[in-house]
Design an enzyme around this catalytic site. Structure first.
Site, PDB file in Angstrom:
ATOM      1  N   LEU B  19      -8.543  -1.600   4.052  1.00 28.31           N
ATOM      2  CA  LEU B  19      -9.139  -0.637   5.205  1.00 28.31           C
ATOM      3  C   LEU B  19      -8.083  -0.260   6.157  1.00 28.31           C
ATOM      4  CD1 LEU B  19     -11.279   1.414   5.241  1.00 28.31           C
ATOM      5  CD2 LEU B  19     -12.625  -0.070   6.475  1.00 28.31           C
ATOM      6  N   HIS B  20      -6.755   0.225   6.101  1.00 25.31           N
ATOM      7  CA  HIS B  20      -5.610   0.278   6.738  1.00 25.31           C
ATOM      8  C   HIS B  20      -6.071   1.659   7.794  1.00 25.31           C
ATOM      9  CE1 HIS B  20      -3.356   3.053   4.149  1.00 25.31           C
ATOM     10  NE2 HIS B  20      -4.234   2.678   3.533  1.00 25.31           N
ATOM     11  N   ALA B  21      -4.870   2.009   8.439  1.00 24.74           N
ATOM     12  CA  ALA B  21      -4.955   3.022   9.294  1.00 24.74           C
ATOM     13  C   ALA B  21      -5.500   4.418   8.641  1.00 24.74           C
ATOM     14  CB  ALA B  21      -3.852   2.921  10.016  1.00 24.74           C
TER      15      ALA B  21
END
Lengths: 158, 93
Positions: B19-21
């Site tokens: 769940l990156h940017a």
């Protein structure tokens, strides 16, 4: 993870001149080349990779902040820089506002965990409004560096 | 009278980057499009699904299990839409 673990202090910029996304990214990657953190031969390849990721969806996360990033085989550990744009850059952000504060990250292809931990640090610190505001108002790279150091030493928020 | 509905679901982070940017932005955008309050939790940590900074502070990595909980008139639709993003790996990989 702390800012000191991945932010290259000598590549911090307090006055981005570009008003558009590509220009801003080029200025930040140039700063990393000038600081000898990335090889000048890899410059175009890194810029292209970051822009390609932006095409999938903006990394403008709102509140005037963006975290452009890419994986790239030319780095052997996570590196990054911080840049402030006093005039703001149109980054097609989530909330439609222009971006004044950038955290640019380049990570080795097989270390997605480090990238997430860097984002965790950035997002946790930015939830402190004072830290976010002070960074956007910083006038010199030294001031930015000092704010990052204070954040690392838990002098802001939670 | 319209009844408050609630929905919850467990999702697994399957995209490599976690769940990156950008994934957090997609999730927050989707969550904001429904008449429902949606919370995402990883273990004891629970955050507002419409807040990108809070989502990124979860450090949700590939393989992690997250709980979606929604309440409000469109709770079910919200949970369906968010689950779909996880199933589609946020259109990555």
């Amino acid at each position: 993870m702390k800012f000191a673990d991945f932010i290259c202090c000598d590549a911090i910029r307090a006055h981005l001149e570009a008003a558009d996304k590509e220009g801003a990214i080029r200025e930040m990657v140039t700063a990393l080349v000038d600081a000898k953190r990335v090889d000048a031969d890899e410059f175009e390849s890194i810029v292209k990779a970051i822009l390609k990721r932006e095409e999938l969806g903006s990394t403008g996360i709102g509140r005037g902040v963006a975290v452009p990033h890419t994986k790239h085989p030319s780095v052997d550990r996570l590196i990054g820089t911080v840049a402030v744009s006093p005039t703001g850059v149109d980054f097609a952000s989530l909330d439609g506002e222009s971006v004044h504060l950038f955290f640019l990250l380049i990570s080795p292809p097989d270390r997605p965990g480090d990238h997430l931990r860097a984002l965790e640090n950035i997002s946790r610190q930015l939830r402190d409004d004072a830290f976010c505001r002070f960074l956007k108002q910083a006038k010199t790279p030294e001031e930015v560096g000092q704010l990052l150091e204070e954040a690392d030493n838990h002098q802001f928020g939670s | 009278m319209m009844s408050e509905s609630a929905a919850s679901r467990t999702v697994i982070v399957t995209n490599r980057a976690g769940l990156h940017a950008r994934a957090a932005v997609l999730l927050a955008k989707a969550a904001g499009g429904f008449d429902a309050r949606v919370l995402v939790s990883k273990g004891p940590q629970q955050v507002d699904a419409t807040d990108v900074l809070q989502l990124m502070s979860l450090v949700a990595e590939q393989g992690d299990s997250l709980q979606l909980e929604a309440s409000g008139p469109e709770a079910r639709q919200a949970v369906d839409a968010l689950e779909d993003l996880f199933l589609r790996k946020f259109d990555e990989d």
